[in-house]
Motif scaffolding. Structure first.
Motif, PDB file in Angstrom:
ATOM      1  N   VAL A  27       0.837  -1.209   0.000  1.00 44.21           N
ATOM      2  CA  VAL A  27       0.000   0.000   0.000  1.00 44.21           C
ATOM      3  C   VAL A  27       0.868   1.254   0.000  1.00 44.21           C
ATOM      4  O   VAL A  27       0.606   2.204  -0.746  1.00 44.21           O
ATOM      5  N   LEU A  28       1.904   1.263   0.820  1.00 37.91           N
ATOM      6  CA  LEU A  28       2.805   2.418   0.842  1.00 37.91           C
ATOM      7  C   LEU A  28       3.540   2.593  -0.484  1.00 37.91           C
ATOM      8  O   LEU A  28       3.768   3.712  -0.944  1.00 37.91           O
ATOM      9  N   ILE A  40       2.410   1.728  -3.483  1.00 34.12           N
ATOM     10  CA  ILE A  40       1.459   2.254  -4.469  1.00 34.12           C
ATOM     11  C   ILE A  40       1.226   3.741  -4.236  1.00 34.12           C
ATOM     12  O   ILE A  40       1.205   4.537  -5.185  1.00 34.12           O
ATOM     13  N   ALA A  41       1.065   4.131  -2.969  1.00 32.88           N
ATOM     14  CA  ALA A  41       0.878   5.549  -2.659  1.00 32.88           C
ATOM     15  C   ALA A  41       2.102   6.366  -3.076  1.00 32.88           C
ATOM     16  O   ALA A  41       1.971   7.464  -3.629  1.00 32.88           O
ATOM     17  N   GLY A  42       3.277   5.840  -2.830  1.00 31.18           N
ATOM     18  CA  GLY A  42       4.497   6.541  -3.237  1.00 31.18           C
ATOM     19  C   GLY A  42       4.609   6.687  -4.745  1.00 31.18           C
ATOM     20  O   GLY A  42       5.021   7.733  -5.254  1.00 31.18           O
ATOM     21  N   ARG A  50       2.104   6.870  -6.817  1.00 31.31           N
ATOM     22  CA  ARG A  50       1.132   7.888  -7.229  1.00 31.31           C
ATOM     23  C   ARG A  50       1.652   9.289  -6.965  1.00 31.31           C
ATOM     24  O   ARG A  50       1.432  10.212  -7.760  1.00 31.31           O
ATOM     25  N   VAL A  51       2.357   9.471  -5.857  1.00 26.62           N
ATOM     26  CA  VAL A  51       2.928  10.781  -5.536  1.00 26.62           C
ATOM     27  C   VAL A  51       3.990  11.154  -6.567  1.00 26.62           C
ATOM     28  O   VAL A  51       4.041  12.292  -7.048  1.00 26.62           O
TER      29      VAL A  51
END
Length: 66
Positions: A17-18, A20-22, A24-25
């Protein structure tokens, strides 16, 4: 033993999850950078034209505005 597998699985899921979030950022930052470069390219000729006017006080004609 089951608790160990469960905790490792949850840890890996959290890292995914982290990650994927990274990603996207990073993608959003690249998009923002492209937009900033495009805006700078649009504004640069106008800035150069204004900087070249020097002490000129007469306003531009309406048809001459870019």
């Amino acid at each position: 033993m089951t608790w160990i597998f469960l905790s490792v699985g949850l840890g890996v899921a959290g890292l995914v999850v982290l990650g994927i979030a990274g990603a996207r950022v990073v993608a959003a930052a690249r998009t923002l950078r492209r937009e900033i470069v495009a805006a700078h390219a649009q504004l640069e000729p106008r800035r150069a034209r204004l900087a070249g006017q020097g002490g000129e006080t007469a306003p531009q004609a309406a048809y001459d505005r870019g």
